[in-house]
Design a protein around this motif. Structure first.
Motif, PDB file in Angstrom:
ATOM      1  N   GLN A 197      11.570  -8.867   6.559  1.00 33.80           N
ATOM      2  CA  GLN A 197      13.213  -8.710   5.784  1.00 33.80           C
ATOM      3  C   GLN A 197      13.603  -7.333   5.018  1.00 33.80           C
ATOM      4  O   GLN A 197      12.824  -6.295   4.419  1.00 33.80           O
ATOM      5  CB  GLN A 197      13.028  -9.859   4.264  1.00 33.80           C
ATOM      6  N   LYS A 198      14.442  -6.712   5.596  1.00 32.75           N
ATOM      7  CA  LYS A 198      15.431  -5.200   5.555  1.00 32.75           C
ATOM      8  C   LYS A 198      15.080  -4.769   3.890  1.00 32.75           C
ATOM      9  O   LYS A 198      15.424  -5.942   2.535  1.00 32.75           O
ATOM     10  CB  LYS A 198      16.968  -5.396   5.789  1.00 32.75           C
ATOM     11  N   GLY A 199      14.592  -4.136   3.554  1.00 32.75           N
ATOM     12  CA  GLY A 199      14.420  -3.250   2.584  1.00 32.75           C
ATOM     13  C   GLY A 199      13.618  -3.087   1.856  1.00 32.75           C
ATOM     14  O   GLY A 199      12.697  -2.772   1.083  1.00 32.75           O
ATOM     15  N   ILE A 200      11.949  -4.340   1.871  1.00 29.56           N
ATOM     16  CA  ILE A 200      10.797  -4.326   1.731  1.00 29.56           C
ATOM     17  C   ILE A 200      10.042  -3.453   2.465  1.00 29.56           C
ATOM     18  O   ILE A 200       8.912  -3.121   2.084  1.00 29.56           O
ATOM     19  CB  ILE A 200      10.036  -6.644   2.189  1.00 29.56           C
ATOM     20  N   ALA A 201      10.170  -3.008   3.203  1.00 34.83           N
ATOM     21  CA  ALA A 201       9.537  -2.111   4.559  1.00 34.83           C
ATOM     22  C   ALA A 201      10.032  -0.926   3.715  1.00 34.83           C
ATOM     23  O   ALA A 201       8.645   0.655   2.571  1.00 34.83           O
ATOM     24  CB  ALA A 201      10.068  -1.547   5.552  1.00 34.83           C
ATOM     25  N   ALA A 202      10.836  -0.648   2.489  1.00 36.53           N
ATOM     26  CA  ALA A 202      11.575   0.357   2.014  1.00 36.53           C
ATOM     27  C   ALA A 202      10.751   0.635   0.467  1.00 36.53           C
ATOM     28  O   ALA A 202       9.734   1.905   0.111  1.00 36.53           O
ATOM     29  CB  ALA A 202      12.655   0.500   1.764  1.00 36.53           C
ATOM     30  N   VAL A 203      10.352  -0.731   0.268  1.00 33.94           N
ATOM     31  CA  VAL A 203       9.609  -0.711  -1.306  1.00 33.94           C
ATOM     32  C   VAL A 203       8.465  -0.633  -0.805  1.00 33.94           C
ATOM     33  O   VAL A 203       7.351   0.268  -1.651  1.00 33.94           O
ATOM     34  CB  VAL A 203      10.130  -2.445  -1.787  1.00 33.94           C
ATOM     35  N   ALA A 204       8.156  -0.671   0.186  1.00 38.40           N
ATOM     36  CA  ALA A 204       6.679  -0.775   0.637  1.00 38.40           C
ATOM     37  C   ALA A 204       6.603   0.958   0.644  1.00 38.40           C
ATOM     38  O   ALA A 204       5.365   1.877   0.017  1.00 38.40           O
ATOM     39  CB  ALA A 204       6.344  -1.034   1.643  1.00 38.40           C
ATOM     40  N   GLN A 205       7.075   1.430   1.349  1.00 38.72           N
ATOM     41  CA  GLN A 205       7.376   3.619   1.096  1.00 38.72           C
ATOM     42  C   GLN A 205       7.082   3.459  -0.055  1.00 38.72           C
ATOM     43  O   GLN A 205       5.774   4.931  -0.263  1.00 38.72           O
ATOM     44  CB  GLN A 205       8.156   3.176   2.658  1.00 38.72           C
ATOM     45  N   ALA A 206       7.897   3.257  -0.253  1.00 39.88           N
ATOM     46  CA  ALA A 206       7.843   3.825  -2.417  1.00 39.88           C
ATOM     47  C   ALA A 206       6.500   4.077  -2.970  1.00 39.88           C
ATOM     48  O   ALA A 206       6.297   4.395  -3.735  1.00 39.88           O
ATOM     49  CB  ALA A 206       9.043   3.155  -3.101  1.00 39.88           C
ATOM     50  N   LEU A 207       5.977   2.568  -2.869  1.00 39.19           N
ATOM     51  CA  LEU A 207       5.226   2.010  -3.393  1.00 39.19           C
ATOM     52  C   LEU A 207       3.735   3.264  -2.795  1.00 39.19           C
ATOM     53  O   LEU A 207       3.415   3.746  -3.554  1.00 39.19           O
ATOM     54  CB  LEU A 207       4.165   0.613  -3.037  1.00 39.19           C
ATOM     55  N   ALA A 208       3.980   3.750  -1.456  1.00 41.00           N
ATOM     56  CA  ALA A 208       2.643   4.042  -1.112  1.00 41.00           C
ATOM     57  C   ALA A 208       3.109   5.259  -1.826  1.00 41.00           C
ATOM     58  O   ALA A 208       1.318   6.327  -1.683  1.00 41.00           O
ATOM     59  CB  ALA A 208       2.832   4.412   0.427  1.00 41.00           C
ATOM     60  N   ALA A 209       3.326   5.975  -1.292  1.00 41.63           N
ATOM     61  CA  ALA A 209       4.371   7.520  -2.072  1.00 41.63           C
ATOM     62  C   ALA A 209       3.604   7.574  -3.522  1.00 41.63           C
ATOM     63  O   ALA A 209       2.799   8.680  -3.880  1.00 41.63           O
ATOM     64  CB  ALA A 209       5.629   7.735  -1.951  1.00 41.63           C
ATOM     65  N   GLU A 210       3.771   6.329  -3.995  1.00 34.35           N
ATOM     66  CA  GLU A 210       3.956   6.791  -5.519  1.00 34.35           C
ATOM     67  C   GLU A 210       2.064   6.757  -5.660  1.00 34.35           C
ATOM     68  O   GLU A 210       1.398   7.176  -6.336  1.00 34.35           O
ATOM     69  CB  GLU A 210       3.431   4.561  -6.480  1.00 34.35           C
TER      70      GLU A 210
END
Length: 267
Positions: A197-210
């Motif tokens: 679903q749209k938006g989940i990739a953005a959450v995952a990328q933000a967590l990867a940066a974290e």
């Protein structure tokens, strides 16, 4: 190649990344590292193997009791991991308080969802970070290096969590933080149902940066710090645009293995 002891074979089968790191530990201390890997696997699968949260808590309590009994000198439980674990505790090779802390941190997995980014970071510091501290202490790491090891371990745990998104979804679960999903109009149930679903990739990328931000500027030495090499490589890939969290993770490639071997050889 000589046949591995059963506990080493279990460690290699269940956690090949960390098993590979143990090959750079002093030979006399490798067995305790293999026991630690096997123990970590047992408590990590408590929720997966249980039919409900209460059953998972009972499994975790079983391991808590096993650690306390080993410390007190009570009879050892008949179990392929509990027996070598008791031997390692009684030999002073593994710290029982560290092991109990790892068990306590796993209780977060019995909840229906991960409520927030802060809760996720606390969970990672206690689980994968706790593993790194326990491993480092068993290998003689200096006390002032333990905070860096914990952060490094948490980064490795973040990479593992993101790699596990497809497998978790197949079991109808998600550990992505509810608050970060809510910012994109999603819930943990949405992520568990369909990680495409749209938006989940953005959450995952933000967590990867974290996760990349958790890595200490200077990696501590020793085998306990080697998972950080893989964490940096994994998280760097995941933080890039185009990362698809719904795709099963690719197997470890030659580049990953060479990077870790080179870091291990350099100490």
């Amino acid at each position: 190649m000589a046949e591995l002891p059963p506990i080493a074979e279990a460690a290699r089968r269940h956690d090949p990344d960390r098993f590979l790191c143990t090959l750079f530990a002093p030979p006399a201390k490798r067995e305790a590292q293999w026991v630690l890997i096997a123990f970590n696997h047992e408590i990590a699968r408590a929720r997966e193997a249980a039919t409900n949260p209460m059953a998972a808590l009972i499994r975790l309590q079983w391991w808590r009791d096993a650690v306390e009994e080993a410390r007190s000198g009570a009879p050892v439980r008949k179990h392929e991991v509990a027996e070598p674990l008791a031997a390692a505790i009684r030999a002073g090779a593994l710290d029982p308080d560290d092991l109990l802390g790892m068990i306590d941190a796993r209780e977060a997995e019995t909840e229906e969802e991960m409520p927030s980014r802060g809760a996720l970071l606390a969970y990672l510091r206690g689980t994968a970070g706790g593993y790194a501290v326990t491993s480092g202490r068993a290998l003689g790491a200096s006390p002032d290096s333990l905070p860096a090891l914990q952060s490094l371990g948490a980064a490795y745990g973040m990479a593992g969590l993101l790699r596990s998104i497809p497998a978790m979804a197949m079991r109808g679960r998600s550990l992505l933080p509810a608050d970060m999903l809510a910012e994109r109009g999603l819930t943990p149930a949405d992520a568990a149902r369909d990680p495409r679903q749209k938006g989940i990739a953005a959450v995952a990328q933000a967590l990867a940066a974290e996760g990349l931000g958790l890595l200490p500027p200077r990696r501590p030495g020793g085998a306990a710090a080697l998972p950080g090499v893989l964490a940096r490589r994994d998280l760097t890939r995941m933080a890039r645009s185009g990362f698809d969290p719904a795709e099963p993770p690719r197997p470890r490639g030659l580049g990953d293995r060479l990077a870790m071997f080179w870091a291990g050889l350099r100490g």
